[in-house]
Design a protein around this motif. Structure first.
Motif, PDB file in Angstrom:
ATOM      1  N   ASP A  51       0.844  -1.196   0.000  1.00  0.00           N
ATOM      2  CA  ASP A  51       0.000   0.000   0.000  1.00  0.00           C
ATOM      3  C   ASP A  51       0.881   1.249   0.000  1.00  0.00           C
ATOM      4  OD1 ASP A  51      -2.111  -1.758   0.338  1.00  0.00           O
ATOM      5  OD2 ASP A  51      -2.664  -1.048   2.332  1.00  0.00           O
ATOM      6  N   HIS A  61      -4.994   9.421   2.148  1.00  0.00           N
ATOM      7  CA  HIS A  61      -5.365   8.544   1.037  1.00  0.00           C
ATOM      8  C   HIS A  61      -4.466   7.320   0.964  1.00  0.00           C
ATOM      9  CE1 HIS A  61      -8.089  11.521  -0.730  1.00  0.00           C
ATOM     10  NE2 HIS A  61      -7.185  12.416  -0.378  1.00  0.00           N
ATOM     11  N   TYR A  64      -3.304   0.837  -3.803  1.00  0.00           N
ATOM     12  CA  TYR A  64      -2.952  -0.543  -3.501  1.00  0.00           C
ATOM     13  C   TYR A  64      -1.874  -1.072  -4.441  1.00  0.00           C
ATOM     14  CZ  TYR A  64      -7.361  -0.050  -1.046  1.00  0.00           C
ATOM     15  OH  TYR A  64      -8.363   0.408  -0.229  1.00  0.00           O
ATOM     16  N   ASP A  80      -8.377   5.101  -2.271  1.00  0.00           N
ATOM     17  CA  ASP A  80      -8.986   5.031  -0.945  1.00  0.00           C
ATOM     18  C   ASP A  80      -8.834   6.370  -0.241  1.00  0.00           C
ATOM     19  OD1 ASP A  80     -10.210   3.876   1.255  1.00  0.00           O
ATOM     20  OD2 ASP A  80      -8.388   2.896   1.986  1.00  0.00           O
ATOM     21  N   SER A  81      -9.791   6.707   0.606  1.00  0.00           N
ATOM     22  CA  SER A  81      -9.738   7.949   1.372  1.00  0.00           C
ATOM     23  C   SER A  81     -10.057   7.647   2.832  1.00  0.00           C
ATOM     24  CB  SER A  81     -10.740   8.961   0.811  1.00  0.00           C
ATOM     25  OG  SER A  81     -10.640  10.196   1.475  1.00  0.00           O
ATOM     26  N   TRP A  82      -9.238   8.182   3.737  1.00  0.00           N
ATOM     27  CA  TRP A  82      -9.439   7.981   5.171  1.00  0.00           C
ATOM     28  C   TRP A  82      -9.849   9.293   5.825  1.00  0.00           C
ATOM     29  CZ3 TRP A  82      -5.234   4.486   7.845  1.00  0.00           C
ATOM     30  CH2 TRP A  82      -5.117   3.276   7.140  1.00  0.00           C
ATOM     31  N   ASP A 109     -10.527   4.410   8.694  1.00  0.00           N
ATOM     32  CA  ASP A 109     -10.818   4.026   7.306  1.00  0.00           C
ATOM     33  C   ASP A 109     -12.152   3.300   7.283  1.00  0.00           C
ATOM     34  OD1 ASP A 109     -10.884   3.057   4.723  1.00  0.00           O
ATOM     35  OD2 ASP A 109      -9.432   1.458   5.099  1.00  0.00           O
ATOM     36  N   TYR A 111     -14.086   3.876   4.321  1.00  0.00           N
ATOM     37  CA  TYR A 111     -14.381   4.101   2.909  1.00  0.00           C
ATOM     38  C   TYR A 111     -14.023   2.827   2.147  1.00  0.00           C
ATOM     39  CZ  TYR A 111     -14.326   6.902  -1.456  1.00  0.00           C
ATOM     40  OH  TYR A 111     -14.562   7.430  -2.702  1.00  0.00           O
ATOM     41  N   ASN A 112     -14.978   2.275   1.423  1.00  0.00           N
ATOM     42  CA  ASN A 112     -14.796   0.982   0.747  1.00  0.00           C
ATOM     43  C   ASN A 112     -14.684   1.197  -0.757  1.00  0.00           C
ATOM     44  OD1 ASN A 112     -14.734  -1.755   0.093  1.00  0.00           O
ATOM     45  ND2 ASN A 112     -16.949  -1.983   0.262  1.00  0.00           N
ATOM     46  N   VAL A 113     -13.456   1.144  -1.268  1.00  0.00           N
ATOM     47  CA  VAL A 113     -13.234   1.406  -2.690  1.00  0.00           C
ATOM     48  C   VAL A 113     -13.842   0.309  -3.559  1.00  0.00           C
ATOM     49  CG1 VAL A 113     -11.493   1.744  -4.479  1.00  0.00           C
ATOM     50  CG2 VAL A 113     -11.124   2.686  -2.209  1.00  0.00           C
ATOM     51  N   GLY A 118     -13.384   4.970  -6.448  1.00  0.00           N
ATOM     52  CA  GLY A 118     -13.109   5.597  -5.164  1.00  0.00           C
ATOM     53  C   GLY A 118     -13.071   7.101  -5.275  1.00  0.00           C
ATOM     54  N   THR A 205     -19.335   3.828  -1.659  1.00  0.00           N
ATOM     55  CA  THR A 205     -18.133   3.591  -0.853  1.00  0.00           C
ATOM     56  C   THR A 205     -18.399   3.643   0.647  1.00  0.00           C
ATOM     57  OG1 THR A 205     -17.662   5.933  -1.168  1.00  0.00           O
ATOM     58  CG2 THR A 205     -16.521   4.374  -2.617  1.00  0.00           C
TER      59      THR A 205
END
Length: 303
Positions: A51, A61, A64, A80-82, A109, A111-113, A118, A205
């Motif tokens: 990651d 962010h 992956y 992805d965003s946290w 986290d 947020y589900n990409v 995303g 997300t």
């Protein structure tokens, strides 16, 4: 300490974040940060399938690595965003707990990409479908703070139907003081014809719903996510050069802005996000939309 001083101290501690009663309960505190000053940072999480994590004093962010494709399929090239509610870096310490989806006092986290785009991933729009790459294959960290997080990644060639192949290099730059990451993408192809590049915001997300604002004249797509009980909301915005826009549309997974792109010619776009319980103080859709539309952004390429 008397009641008045105690109340004043509480206000100072919570300024710029949210009221304590709105925050999720702390599962367990993170190990303390070595330095609590505002900082931008980019970290390779080689302990977690490669990651790449980047954050500043306002937003956080992740993308992956290739190894995750086998470990957690399906895995893709969405962003992805946290949520974060501190100005210092926290992502690496949070991820090392093995429980990044819980709240440990500095962010989380939720947020589900999935396989969507995303917060600003892209693909090639062809035959009424978005054709996307897999996870990034190589990276170069150009600057790891303290004032900017700056890095590049390469995405291996991927097919666009059976008609052509494309591959991408993308530079990510996040300075202090903004919710927007500047991205410079260069997409090459085995054919010279122009491409339609779709840049997206994932629809589901953080659950079903959310509200989308579109301002084509400003090149803006702004999304205010649904309330996730115990977690708050995530907000995402895309800003693109309005002159490049071909169409604004959607597919099953994403809200999309389609840009006309020449293979081999770099182009700039921005992706921003915020947590309704975190840094920035965005407690309403209107506040996020105003910020996203007004943030001064530069779409010019360096000479």
């Amino acid at each position: 300490m008397n009641r008045r001083l105690c109340a004043a101290a509480t206000v100072v501690l919570l300024a710029g974040t949210s009221l304590a009663q709105d925050m999720p309960p702390i599962a367990s505190p993170l190990p303390p940060a070595a330095d609590r000053s505002p900082k931008a940072a980019v970290v390779l999480a080689d302990y977690r399938y490669g990651d790449l994590l980047w954050e500043n004093d306002r937003t956080a962010h992740r993308i992956y690595g290739h190894a995750l494709e086998a470990a957690e399929p399906p895995s893709g090239s969405g962003i992805d965003s946290w949520g974060k509610n501190v100005v210092w870096p926290f992502m690496d310490r949070q991820l090392r707990t093995g429980d990044q989806h819980a709240y440990h006092g500095e962010g989380l986290d939720f947020y589900n990409v999935g396989t969507g785009r995303g917060a600003g991933g892209l693909g090639i729009w062809f035959d009424n479908k978005l054709w996307t790459s897999r996870n990034y294959r190589s990276y170069r960290i150009l600057k790891n703070g303290p004032n900017v997080a700056d890095f590049e990644v390469d995405y291996a060639a991927w097919p666009v139907d059976v008609t052509r192949k494309v591959w991408e290099k993308r530079r990510f730059t996040l300075p202090l003081g903004t919710h927007f990451t500047r991205m410079v993408s260069t997409i090459r192809s085995d054919k010279p014809e122009p491409l339609l590049v779709g840049i997206g915001i994932g629809k589901r997300t953080t659950g079903d719903g959310g509200e989308l604002t579109v301002d084509r004249a400003r090149g803006l797509l702004s999304w205010w996510g649904p309330e996730d009980r115990g977690h708050g909301r995530m907000a995402v915005a895309l800003r693109v050069d309005p002159a490049m826009i071909a169409e604004i549309r959607q597919d099953a997974d994403n809200h999309l802005v389609l840009l006309r792109v020449t293979p081999g010619k770099p182009f700039v776009y921005y992706s921003g996000s915020a947590w309704s319980l975190g840094e920035g103080g965005f407690r309403s859709r209107e506040a996020w939309d105003r910020y996203a539309a007004a943030e001064p952004l530069d779409f010019r390429l360096p000479r």
